[in-house]
Design a protein around this motif. Structure first.
Motif, PDB file in Angstrom:
ATOM      1  N   ILE A 174       1.932   2.361 -12.334  1.00 47.84           N
ATOM      2  CA  ILE A 174       2.830   2.597 -11.198  1.00 47.84           C
ATOM      3  C   ILE A 174       2.440   3.897 -10.478  1.00 47.84           C
ATOM      4  CG2 ILE A 174       5.197   3.220 -10.566  1.00 47.84           C
ATOM      5  CD1 ILE A 174       6.182   1.195 -12.602  1.00 47.84           C
ATOM      6  N   ILE A 178       6.617   2.646   1.630  1.00 49.64           N
ATOM      7  CA  ILE A 178       7.564   2.074   0.658  1.00 49.64           C
ATOM      8  C   ILE A 178       7.430   0.551   0.623  1.00 49.64           C
ATOM      9  CG2 ILE A 178      10.012   1.764   0.107  1.00 49.64           C
ATOM     10  CD1 ILE A 178      10.497   4.535   1.389  1.00 49.64           C
ATOM     11  N   PHE A 217       4.213  -0.534  -1.054  1.00 52.30           N
ATOM     12  CA  PHE A 217       4.284  -0.382  -2.509  1.00 52.30           C
ATOM     13  C   PHE A 217       4.977  -1.580  -3.154  1.00 52.30           C
ATOM     14  CE2 PHE A 217       6.613   1.023  -6.298  1.00 52.30           C
ATOM     15  CZ  PHE A 217       5.585   1.559  -7.061  1.00 52.30           C
ATOM     16  N   PHE A 218       6.098  -1.990  -2.587  1.00 52.80           N
ATOM     17  CA  PHE A 218       6.873  -3.071  -3.201  1.00 52.80           C
ATOM     18  C   PHE A 218       6.370  -4.463  -2.816  1.00 52.80           C
ATOM     19  CE2 PHE A 218       9.976   0.398  -3.627  1.00 52.80           C
ATOM     20  CZ  PHE A 218      10.359   0.212  -4.948  1.00 52.80           C
ATOM     21  N   GLN A 219       5.817  -4.604  -1.625  1.00 56.95           N
ATOM     22  CA  GLN A 219       5.393  -5.915  -1.156  1.00 56.95           C
ATOM     23  C   GLN A 219       3.916  -6.202  -1.380  1.00 56.95           C
ATOM     24  OE1 GLN A 219       6.680  -5.915   2.983  1.00 56.95           O
ATOM     25  NE2 GLN A 219       8.759  -6.543   2.406  1.00 56.95           N
ATOM     26  N   TYR A 267      -0.902  -4.874  -9.721  1.00 54.60           N
ATOM     27  CA  TYR A 267       0.298  -5.698  -9.897  1.00 54.60           C
ATOM     28  C   TYR A 267       0.093  -6.695 -11.038  1.00 54.60           C
ATOM     29  CZ  TYR A 267       1.702  -3.779  -5.375  1.00 54.60           C
ATOM     30  OH  TYR A 267       2.048  -2.930  -4.349  1.00 54.60           O
TER      31      TYR A 267
END
Length: 340
Positions: A89, A120, A123-125, A136
């Motif tokens: 991460i 942001i 990072f999440f998508q 991932y």
């Protein structure tokens, strides 16, 4: 002593795979930017080499499986989350920010609130640079590690072989029928090929699946020929053979098995150079795309001009060396060295 030699082979595998990945991404970038300017034969050869490098990521996954699925190795939930997952991460966040800054500089954009929002979301998508997909994947495997280790802790060799057969049939072989327009409805509750590689690494390292050197060579030759022929006809005739030219391809599965088996069969000597590169391989994977983009896109270096082979060799080695040196520097920065 035997186990030490096996682990030593992992170092050589990771170094070889790391170099292969740099070549894969350099070649993929060159095709994407200059593919319309080259001859048909150059394009076909490039695609063949590209697809013949797909074993690199599976080898990394197989090594991870061989090391972490060992039931004798004590791995707590705390270790998984505070050591393994947290490291990935941090590396992911670091890369998303660095690549975001790089894009701002190269596109002459200012860092603003919108930029922070995009970081942001990236990072999440998973919408940052494409090669970060691997991070991932690793997080997903780490999250499932306690469950996977329950399997290796209690399953017999026969059970492991059964699992591998199921994964191979449903995730790699059945999709082949789609090439011929024939869909098979039977499926298992797993959609990704990577658990197969994860368990294959464990099974092969522990001789649950044992392939002799001669068999590995034959399988490697046959799978390589299969990939070349498939890529040739796909590229030459504009066909869609994507189920045979991706990480789920039976050719890639067999190539990965063959290379893993062959490399483990050698008695590699300990090498300080190999150990140093191996120690930097993760960092090299993370940052090498910066230099691939700089060279191919922004410096407009076309490796297909003049002496093509020399251009590719110098380009890949140069990027690999620069990436290695940058990682050496980064590993001296306390806040970074723990995850890169």
């Amino acid at each position: 002593m035997v186990e030490t030699k096996k682990i030593e082979s992992f170092r050589y595998m990771r170094v070889l795979a790391c170099i292969g990945i740099v070549l894969l991404h350099f070649l993929n970038g060159a095709i994407g930017l200059y593919g319309t300017e080259i001859t048909v034969n150059q394009y076909i050869i490039s695609k063949c080499i590209l697809n013949l490098l797909l074993w690199c990521v599976p080898i990394f996954v197989m090594i991870t499986g061989a090391l972490l699925l060992n039931p004798k190795k004590e791995i707590s939930y705390k270790t998984i989350f505070s050591k393994y997952i947290l490291r990935i991460i941090k590396a992911l966040l670091f890369c998303v920010i660095i690549f975001g800054i790089f894009d701002c500089i190269t596109h002459n954009e200012a860092i603003s609130f919108g930029w922070i929002k995009s970081i942001i979301l990236n990072f999440f998508q998973g919408t940052s640079w494409s090669h970060l997909w691997y991070l991932y994947l690793i997080i997903g495997l780490y999250l499932m590690l306690p469950i996977y280790r329950l399997v290796t802790r209690s399953a017999s060799d026969k059970d492991i072989k059964y699992l591998l057969i199921l994964y191979t049939i449903f995730l790699s072989m059945i999709p082949i029928f789609q090439v011929f327009g024939f869909d098979i409805e039977f499926y298992i509750m797993v959609s990704s090929i990577y658990p197969l590689y994860f368990f294959l690494g464990y099974a092969m390292h522990n001789k649950i699946v044992n392939i002799k050197k001669e068999q590995s060579i034959i399988l490697l030759i046959l799978s390589t020929i299969g990939m070349i022929v498939t890529t040739y006809f796909e590229t030459k005739n504009g066909l869609d053979f994507s189920t045979l030219t991706n990480y789920s391809s039976i050719f890639v599965v067999v190539q990965s098995i063959s290379i893993f088996s062959l490399m483990e069969s050698f008695n590699f000597r300990r090498s300080s150079i190999i150990n140093s590169i191996d120690d930097k391989s993760f960092g090299i994977y993370l940052i090498h795309m910066i230099f691939v983009r700089l060279l191919l896109k922004y410096l407009q270096f076309n490796p297909y001009q003049n002496i093509v082979l020399l251009n590719f060799i110098l380009g890949v080695l140069g990027i690999f060396l620069i990436s290695y040196l940058i990682v050496v520097i980064l590993k001296h920065i306390p806040i970074i060295k723990k995850f890169i």
